[in-house]
Design a protein around this motif. Structure first.
Motif, mmCIF file in Angstrom:
data_model
loop_
_atom_site.group_PDB
_atom_site.id
_atom_site.type_symbol
_atom_site.label_atom_id
_atom_site.label_comp_id
_atom_site.label_asym_id
_atom_site.label_seq_id
_atom_site.Cartn_x
_atom_site.Cartn_y
_atom_site.Cartn_z
ATOM 1 N N UNK A 15 76.427 -80.519 -2.019
ATOM 2 C CA UNK A 15 76.174 -79.083 -2.159
ATOM 3 C C UNK A 15 76.875 -78.458 -3.364
ATOM 4 N N UNK A 16 77.835 -79.159 -3.953
ATOM 5 C CA UNK A 16 78.492 -78.629 -5.151
ATOM 6 C C UNK A 16 77.793 -79.092 -6.424
ATOM 7 N N UNK A 17 76.813 -79.969 -6.288
ATOM 8 C CA UNK A 17 76.145 -80.539 -7.448
ATOM 9 C C UNK A 17 75.144 -79.603 -8.098
ATOM 10 N N UNK A 18 74.605 -80.041 -9.224
ATOM 11 C CA UNK A 18 73.659 -79.265 -10.023
ATOM 12 C C UNK A 18 72.450 -78.832 -9.198
ATOM 13 N N UNK A 19 71.824 -79.776 -8.501
ATOM 14 C CA UNK A 19 70.656 -79.463 -7.670
ATOM 15 C C UNK A 19 71.083 -78.930 -6.301
ATOM 16 N N UNK A 20 72.085 -79.554 -5.707
ATOM 17 C CA UNK A 20 72.513 -79.173 -4.356
ATOM 18 C C UNK A 20 72.924 -77.721 -4.255
ATOM 19 N N UNK A 21 73.684 -77.244 -5.230
ATOM 20 C CA UNK A 21 74.140 -75.848 -5.194
ATOM 21 C C UNK A 21 72.965 -74.888 -5.303
ATOM 22 N N UNK A 22 71.984 -75.234 -6.138
ATOM 23 C CA UNK A 22 70.821 -74.363 -6.274
ATOM 24 C C UNK A 22 69.975 -74.354 -5.002
ATOM 25 N N UNK A 23 69.925 -75.491 -4.292
ATOM 26 C CA UNK A 23 69.222 -75.530 -3.012
ATOM 27 C C UNK A 23 69.916 -74.602 -2.012
ATOM 28 N N UNK A 24 71.233 -74.681 -1.971
ATOM 29 C CA UNK A 24 72.003 -73.799 -1.083
ATOM 30 C C UNK A 24 71.697 -72.338 -1.405
ATOM 31 N N UNK A 25 71.701 -71.985 -2.682
ATOM 32 C CA UNK A 25 71.416 -70.609 -3.086
ATOM 33 C C UNK A 25 70.040 -70.148 -2.617
#
Length: 376
Positions: A15-25
């Motif tokens: 969730x802190x990654x480039x894609x993961x964080x944007x998914x969370x958002x």
């Protein structure tokens, strides 16, 4: 008819990654989830700030731990309906040894799948990569490839192999019986090269351009076409895949399948993408490769040999490998028609908007670098 994520308990790994964080958002901004759990080995300040902004909207659970820890995974998956698994070790030049890559990318995925089975987690989406296909060691091109294409995939690099085996494990787990008698539904998304705000690769190229008097190094031939995809469209595809999994008319279409995820970004080389994104900032790109391609291939071979000879003493990660050279200089493009057909995927962001957003972010990086230079 696609389903809805209303009331769903979702776990996002990496969730802190480039894609993961944007998914969370996107999930927090647009979906009426019952609960969101965010997992990573190290939780970034940026992710925690995002969670703080939305903590009053839905229940949020922050989970810090290792994807290779089975007890941690079992606890994390309790009561979850959907897992979006983006966590992975990304390595393009051989900096990480094979054992570590396999333990995180493959074994971690297998442990997570087992935790889902034990906890009756019904839905599982895997963030894969086009590198599970290639390019192969011959540098054979693909033009507008599709999911039914048979490609002689002789992967010469550990990262692509670790992702390929992990994807196989995910797709083979589709239909596995859960503890409560239900069955697991899985799918895999294969994005092409992802660009956008926060891309570590784009930031690296930008820093190199600044050191080269505002000129991007030419790392790929003009005729070696890729179809880069904007990160916002990759994230949108994950949301649509989740909805499709839960839809009565779409669940069976998507179950057990993989999908290429790209968008309408013009096909161009990696170097020309850098230029297209940085042109408005006054950045240029070199006209040609630093030396003829066959000579570059020889240099990369020598670097790999030196790395091998030094391995008993220390790990030397060569800045250029044959795999990276082939990857950057092979035409490799795909179509998103199947994703459109099965899950209704269409790019949410146009090329013009994706370029504007990315260039604006690049401008902030340039400003930061100038401030740093002033302080030195």
């Amino acid at each position: 008819m696609s389903g809805t994520l209303s009331g769903v308990s979702c776990l996002v790994t990496g969730a802190s990654g480039f894609v993961g964080h944007r998914i969370v958002q996107m999930l927090l901004e647009e979906e009426d989830l019952g609960e969101l759990r965010v997992m990573d080995k190290t939780l970034s300040g940026q992710l925690l700030q995002t969670c703080d902004r939305f903590q009053s909207k839905i229940p949020l659970k922050v989970l810090e731990g290792d994807i290779r820890d089975p007890e941690f995974l079992l606890r994390s998956c309790q009561g979850v309906d959907l897992v979006i698994h983006t966590a992975a070790m990304i390595d393009t030049i051989g900096r990480v040894n094979k054992e570590t890559l396999m333990s995180i990318n493959l074994h971690g995925t297998e442990l997570l799948l087992e935790s889902c089975v034990q906890n009756n987690v019904r839905y599982f989406i895997y963030t894969s990569s086009m590198e599970v296909v290639g390019p192969n060691t011959n540098g054979d091109p693909i033009v507008n490839g599709h999911e039914g294409l048979v490609y002689k995939s002789t992967l010469g690099f550990c990262y692509g192999e670790s992702k390929r085996q992990a994807e196989q494990a995910v797709l083979q787990a589709n239909g596995r019986q859960l503890q409560n008698g239900g069955s697991l539904v899985t799918c895999s998304l294969r994005p092409t090269y992802i660009f956008g705000e926060g891309s570590q690769f784009l930031q690296l190229h930008l820093d190199q351009a600044l050191q080269n008097r505002g000129v991007f190094h030419r790392i790929s031939k003009k005729e070696a076409l890729a179809n880069p995809v904007y990160v916002g469209n990759v994230v949108w595809a994950h949301v649509l895949a989740a909805r499709a999994m839960m839809g009565p008319g779409t669940a069976q279409k998507i179950a057990g399948n993989f999908y290429y995820i790209c968008d309408d970004t013009p096909h161009m080389s990696y170097s020309d993408l850098n230029h297209a994104l940085g042109r408005e900032l006054g950045l240029e790109v070199e006209d040609r490769l630093a030396m003829p391609y066959p000579l570059l291939y020889f240099v990369a071979s020598v670097m790999e040999l030196v790395s091998f000879l030094l391995r008993p003493f220390f790990r030397f990660a060569p800045p250029l490998t044959r795999h990276l050279l082939i990857l950057l200089n092979t035409t490799f493009t795909f179509s998103y028609k199947k994703a459109h057909k099965d899950m209704g995927y269409k790019p949410r962001y146009s090329w013009e908007e994706a370029r504007r957003l990315t260039t604006t972010w690049m401008a902030t990086i340039l400003l930061q670098r100038k401030e740093e230079m002033k302080k030195k």
